[in-house]
Design a protein around this motif. Structure first.
Motif, PDB file in Angstrom:
ATOM      1  N   SER A 165     -30.519   4.313  28.896  1.00 53.84           N
ATOM      2  CA  SER A 165     -31.272   3.714  30.294  1.00 53.84           C
ATOM      3  C   SER A 165     -30.909   2.611  30.631  1.00 53.84           C
ATOM      4  N   ALA A 177     -32.234   7.548  30.376  1.00 54.52           N
ATOM      5  CA  ALA A 177     -31.687   8.824  29.546  1.00 54.52           C
ATOM      6  C   ALA A 177     -32.434   8.834  28.727  1.00 54.52           C
ATOM      7  N   ARG A 237     -33.931   4.212  36.020  1.00 50.68           N
ATOM      8  CA  ARG A 237     -33.630   5.421  35.411  1.00 50.68           C
ATOM      9  C   ARG A 237     -33.335   5.359  33.983  1.00 50.68           C
ATOM     10  N   HIS A 243     -31.011  12.977  32.553  1.00 51.78           N
ATOM     11  CA  HIS A 243     -31.263  11.766  33.268  1.00 51.78           C
ATOM     12  C   HIS A 243     -32.696  11.819  34.253  1.00 51.78           C
TER      13      HIS A 243
END
Length: 279
Positions: free
Chosen positions: A63, A16, A14, A7
């Protein structure tokens, strides 16, 4: 083949990310309702000679799904991806995008040309040419976003799967259809609704006037059965300075799932030829 999941928090969002392989960086961008995991069946070939980086776009997969639609705007997501490549020492990269991901990759090629070694655009478009078309599409996208928020993800996915655009997926093996459905169901209503509002075709600025300025070599892939996007990609190929068009037989909108071997043959040949030129 080893795939690592990690991440990155970029501008308070954030992301992924999945990575596999070594070599020239290849960034993979999924379509609306998708996620990085959509590319896993293709990774053994894509990552055989390359460092593949697949991202869950905002509001998708693992995400973040921000509550504000402005955070999903193409300009902001493009800036995030530029920062991601800088942090991972992966620029410039080859950019491969499907549908919404292809539109995003094309936007990056216009606004961040120094980050793009080549483009592979599957069932993508430069957006809508006129303000009137964009206004109508924004209204349709907003109506769909509201239905997603009101009715929830399961009802939306059931309706989405029935669109004629995805008729070719009916021929996939049952286990593949089930996996795709599970990935779609794993999204959340806020994320998908705001993705439509921020990065839908109606919200995207038209890139048609800028195609002639894109120097990066491009491979355009569309399904021969997807008449709308086959026509769009023929027009794109004529406007781009260095573009090859491949219309894949017996495939609709989701070429990489409907005809994965032919799709990978096209992509692999394109990237290998570029690699030989750059040596």
């Amino acid at each position: 083949m080893t795939t690592t999941v990690s991440h990155e928090t970029i501008n308070s969002l954030r992301y992924a990310i999945e990575e596999a392989g070594h070599g020239d960086p290849l960034l993979l961008l999924h379509g609306f309702t998708g996620r990085a995991a959509n590319w896993r069946p293709l990774l053994p070939r894509l990552a055989e000679r390359r460092r593949v980086i697949a991202v869950d776009l905002p509001g998708h997969g693992d995400s973040d799904a921000s509550a504000g639609a402005a955070r999903y705007q193409m300009s902001r997501v493009a800036a995030d991806l530029a920062e991601l490549l800088a942090r991972r020492a992966a620029a410039p990269a080859h950019w491969l995008g499907y549908s919404m991901g292809g539109r995003l990759a094309l936007y990056v090629a216009v606004h961040y040309p120094q980050l793009v070694r080549s483009l592979v655009l599957e069932s993508a478009s430069p957006g809508l040419a006129t303000a009137a078309e964009r206004q109508l599409r924004r209204a349709a996208d907003e109506a769909l976003a509201e239905r997603i928020e009101r009715d929830g993800i399961p009802a939306f996915v059931s309706a989405w799967e029935q669109l004629p655009l995805f008729a070719g997926l009916a021929w996939l093996p049952a286990e593949e259809r089930a996996a795709l459905r599970a990935q779609r169901l794993a999204n959340n209503a806020t994320g998908l609704a705001n993705s439509l509002r921020g990065m839908g075709t109606g919200a995207q600025p038209s890139l048609w006037p800028h195609l002639g300025d894109i120097a990066a070599p491009a491979l355009l892939v569309a399904g021969a059965l997807d008449e709308k996007f086959a026509a769009i990609n023929q027009d794109m190929a004529a406007a781009l300075p260095d573009a090859a068009l491949r219309l894949i037989p017996d495939a609709g909108h989701t070429v990489h799932l409907e005809q994965p071997t032919l799709y990978l043959d096209c992509v692999d040949d394109f990237l290998m030829r570029l690699h030989e030129k750059e040596r």
